[in-house]
Design an enzyme around this catalytic site. Structure first.
Site, PDB file in Angstrom:
ATOM      1  N   THR A 255     -93.097  27.645  14.706  1.00 25.23           N
ATOM      2  CA  THR A 255     -91.830  26.936  14.966  1.00 25.23           C
ATOM      3  C   THR A 255     -90.720  27.762  14.302  1.00 25.23           C
ATOM      4  OG1 THR A 255     -92.254  25.483  13.058  1.00 25.23           O
ATOM      5  CG2 THR A 255     -92.814  24.636  15.216  1.00 25.23           C
TER       6      THR A 255
ATOM      7  N   LYS B 112     -99.712  28.087  10.657  1.00 21.48           N
ATOM      8  CA  LYS B 112     -98.253  28.038  10.688  1.00 21.48           C
ATOM      9  C   LYS B 112     -97.756  27.163   9.541  1.00 21.48           C
ATOM     10  CE  LYS B 112     -95.490  25.579  12.687  1.00 21.48           C
ATOM     11  NZ  LYS B 112     -95.000  24.403  11.917  1.00 21.48           N
TER      12      LYS B 112
ATOM     13  N   THR C 274     -94.415  21.017   9.512  1.00 22.14           N
ATOM     14  CA  THR C 274     -95.853  20.879   9.725  1.00 22.14           C
ATOM     15  C   THR C 274     -96.618  22.116   9.301  1.00 22.14           C
ATOM     16  OG1 THR C 274     -95.482  19.428  11.572  1.00 22.14           O
ATOM     17  CG2 THR C 274     -97.613  20.495  11.465  1.00 22.14           C
TER      18      THR C 274
ATOM     19  N   GLU D 247     -89.074  27.868   5.047  1.00 20.45           N
ATOM     20  CA  GLU D 247     -87.805  28.041   5.755  1.00 20.45           C
ATOM     21  C   GLU D 247     -86.732  28.663   4.869  1.00 20.45           C
ATOM     22  OE1 GLU D 247     -87.174  24.204   7.369  1.00 20.45           O
ATOM     23  OE2 GLU D 247     -88.336  24.620   9.171  1.00 20.45           O
TER      24      GLU D 247
ATOM     25  N   ASN E  89     -82.166  23.886   8.571  1.00 22.07           N
ATOM     26  CA  ASN E  89     -82.439  22.452   8.627  1.00 22.07           C
ATOM     27  C   ASN E  89     -81.222  21.586   8.887  1.00 22.07           C
ATOM     28  OD1 ASN E  89     -85.323  22.132   8.233  1.00 22.07           O
ATOM     29  ND2 ASN E  89     -84.892  23.353   6.406  1.00 22.07           N
TER      30      ASN E  89
ATOM     31  N   SER F 161     -81.071  21.205  17.546  1.00 21.54           N
ATOM     32  CA  SER F 161     -80.318  21.827  18.645  1.00 21.54           C
ATOM     33  C   SER F 161     -80.712  23.274  18.852  1.00 21.54           C
ATOM     34  CB  SER F 161     -78.823  21.709  18.364  1.00 21.54           C
ATOM     35  OG  SER F 161     -78.507  22.320  17.141  1.00 21.54           O
TER      36      SER F 161
END
Lengths: 407, 407
Positions: free
Chosen positions: B153, B179, B190, B276, B402, B407
């Site tokens: 992702t 992942k 996740t 992230e 985040n 979008s």
């Protein structure tokens, strides 16, 4: 009954003076870094402190000085937390009280001490010593502004407040100044709040009222009851309002606790809204829970989720993250009963009912979330208890401020 | 004994094929979003799942299909988590298995299902249905690259790995793809990991080994055992290595668990490093604790502190924040016994001894912290137990990613 005194602070009640100066703890010599609050007569006093196992030296000294539930002044420095400095820290915290006591011709034990700033750096006690004469000399009714400024660290505005109310026929005044910033719990931006009042109340009842009020105000800003090393809320009540002394939980006590709650909740929300880098205040209200404890844990879990915080920063109605935070809170929830909506001054949008997505107007949701005070309203549909928690969004500036705080 | 197979993944073991395609769940039609792992023979299988009370629909279906501890294929989509979709979600997760089963001429119950992506948006099952024929057709030994890509992702690179080892005279191979991203626990990015091996091992022993290994690998990436709604680790063991079946905790079992731990810890660290927006991997090792549980809680408390994370992002040796995180962890620590240092490939700097600051070379500390793999080494000097946890720094990009994920 309750009258807001606009632009007032800790000197609003009878007999209180304050001051703030630059003594040299902050590098920028235009920045105030030493504050003093003084009552003309000895006051009954109470405190609540961080539950962190690592405690700043001032916490130990202030607790000790409050063992008789009396005090007459509070000296506070910013720029150095005087924490993790071992016995040297304790000696210096005590010394601050002693020096300030001498300057005010008071016993050392009548002086309370607080510090906020960086951890693990020896406190420059000489700067404080050299500053105390001027700090003392500048005590005045107008000094509340400088005092409120001198306790700020990364706060972007002063937090102060005063109210007038009546106990029977007596006019009573209460004032306060606070500092927050950092993400506060469960992290480390010290939260300090100092409350002054001319109410006549026993030390025992004052202490009881402060504890009760802290639970539903400061302790609901973010998570866990885990607080910074230096967090402290102090209240001085000097009795000059001449009401009959409150010595039990009578009507007068409840009148006072209502005022104290309003004051503390207002300050708590100011602190949340001014979290480091924050652009928005988030209020999470969780209702219809099996117990109040459940409601409290759930609301704090949402307020504390970095993914919820960043979504609110981005004005993104990503409610799945809210549900996720409820799910990992530790409370045994039934996800299939959860209703959820976002609300602000321009309206409310329901996004989830019985744990399932509702079709909603994304444009309207965006409009709601673009405001700077956002409510996340959650019903668990599992009982009758509810709770609130306050926090802020997580922005680029939070990272910027904290990426290099020491320099 | 353990041989790393460079640039290999889930198809390294005998009898495994894989594929990955774009079926339309991700908007960008160059991005793969559907993956398949297939064993040519039925495999023994085991899984561990999120403890979040809000669970993705695939979790329920996969658990059900694993009740006989056997499976032959895993279908995974990215772009939609199929969570908070109520009975519609369950029906569609089951349907994914059923459709893939038909295409492979297998029983529905031999197909495991996983999903990752946004929550609370109905799954486009038609896109998956239309993609399955091509997904199945493309199964190959080379398909591991596409499969590992299709489960990503916000991951910035593929996470895969394979080892060869020996059980007595038999060569056994194990491969995996994973992942991560998000901040992982306690939040919502996740974490998925799929492990394949040609080892011959009973379903019971495989399940036992996976549970044991997960505890000291994936569960030590960030905090609390609170996992995302969709987290899942699955392992398929098809027995084609022809070793004598492992049915008890004998030497062969311990050989396997060592390999499995190495594999899972390596993947866990990859996941932490690719959190992230992360620019650095943080490893926190807490030693000399009263119990292993204490050590685990303390290491996770440090890894999870936003103020520690931002300090590491800024290469700032602000060790007071580490001490603070130890203090609020809930463990009854003695701050006056804590030793602390920062370490990376260019050296180590001690910053705190017995809870007190040590004078240290700030230039050296900066040099150490500028590296992309940082160790925070803590001794509590209170016992003999230790633990590790892995996490990442908190950067501007975390907020960016985040702030507007949907979008």
């Amino acid at each position: 009954m309750l009258k807001l005194l606009s632009n007032q602070g800790v000197t609003a009640p009878k007999g209180f003076l304050a001051s703030g100066i630059h003594c040299g703890l902050k590098k920028n010599n235009l920045k105030l870094d030493l504050a003093l609050i003084y009552s003309e007569v000895q006051a009954n006093a109470a405190g609540v402190y961080t539950k962190n196992k690592v405690k700043g030296a001032p916490i130990y000294i202030t607790k000790e000085h409050l063992s008789n539930k009396k005090a007459q002044a509070i000296i506070v420095n910013s720029g150095n937390a005087n924490t993790c400095n071992g016995s040297d820290g304790l000696v210096k915290a005590k010394r601050m009280a002693e020096l300030q006591g001498k300057a005010l011709r008071l016993k050392t034990s009548d002086i309370l001490v607080a510090s906020t700033g960086v951890i693990g750096v020896p406190l420059n006690i000489d700067a404080i010593k050299d500053g105390i004469p001027m700090l003392t000399e500048r005590l005045s009714k107008e000094g509340y502004e400088d005092a409120a400024t001198a306790i700020m660290t990364t706060d972007t505005y002063k937090k102060q407040l005063a109210f007038e109310f009546k106990i029977k026929d007596k006019v009573v005044t209460i004032g306060a100044m606070a500092k927050g910033s950092g993400m506060i719990e469960p992290n480390m931006g010290t939260m300090l709040s100092f409350i002054t009042t001319d109410l006549n109340i026993s030390g025992e009842m004052l202490s009881e009222a402060l504890k009760e009020s802290t639970k539903i105000s400061y302790n609901r800003v973010s998570v866990d009851g885990d607080t910074s090393t230096n967090d402290m809320v102090l209240v001085l009540a000097n009795g000059l309002a001449s009401n009959k002394e409150i010595v039990e939980k009578n009507d007068d006590y409840y009148t006072f606790i209502d005022v104290l709650n309003t004051l503390n909740i207002t300050l708590a929300k100011m602190i949340a809204k001014d979290g480091e880098g924050a652009t928005k205040l988030i209020e999470c209200i969780v209702s219809n829970c099996k117990s109040e404890k459940d409601a409290e844990i759930l609301s704090k879990s949402v307020i504390n989720s970095p993914l919820v915080k960043t979504a609110i920063f981005g004005s993104d109605a990503n409610w799945g993250r809210v549900l996720c935070a409820l799910g990992y809170s530790g409370v045994n929830i039934n996800p299939d009963k959860v209703n959820l909506s976002f609300k602000s001054s321009v309206g409310e949008v329901e996004v989830c009912k019985d744990g399932m997505p509702l079709p909603f107007d994304e444009v309207k949701a965006k409009e709601i979330l673009l405001k700077d005070e956002i409510q996340i309203l959650i019903s668990m549909n599992s009982g009758k208890y509810s709770s609130k928690a306050w926090g802020c969004d997580l922005s680029y500036d939070y990272v910027k401020i904290n990426g290099d705080y020491r320099s």
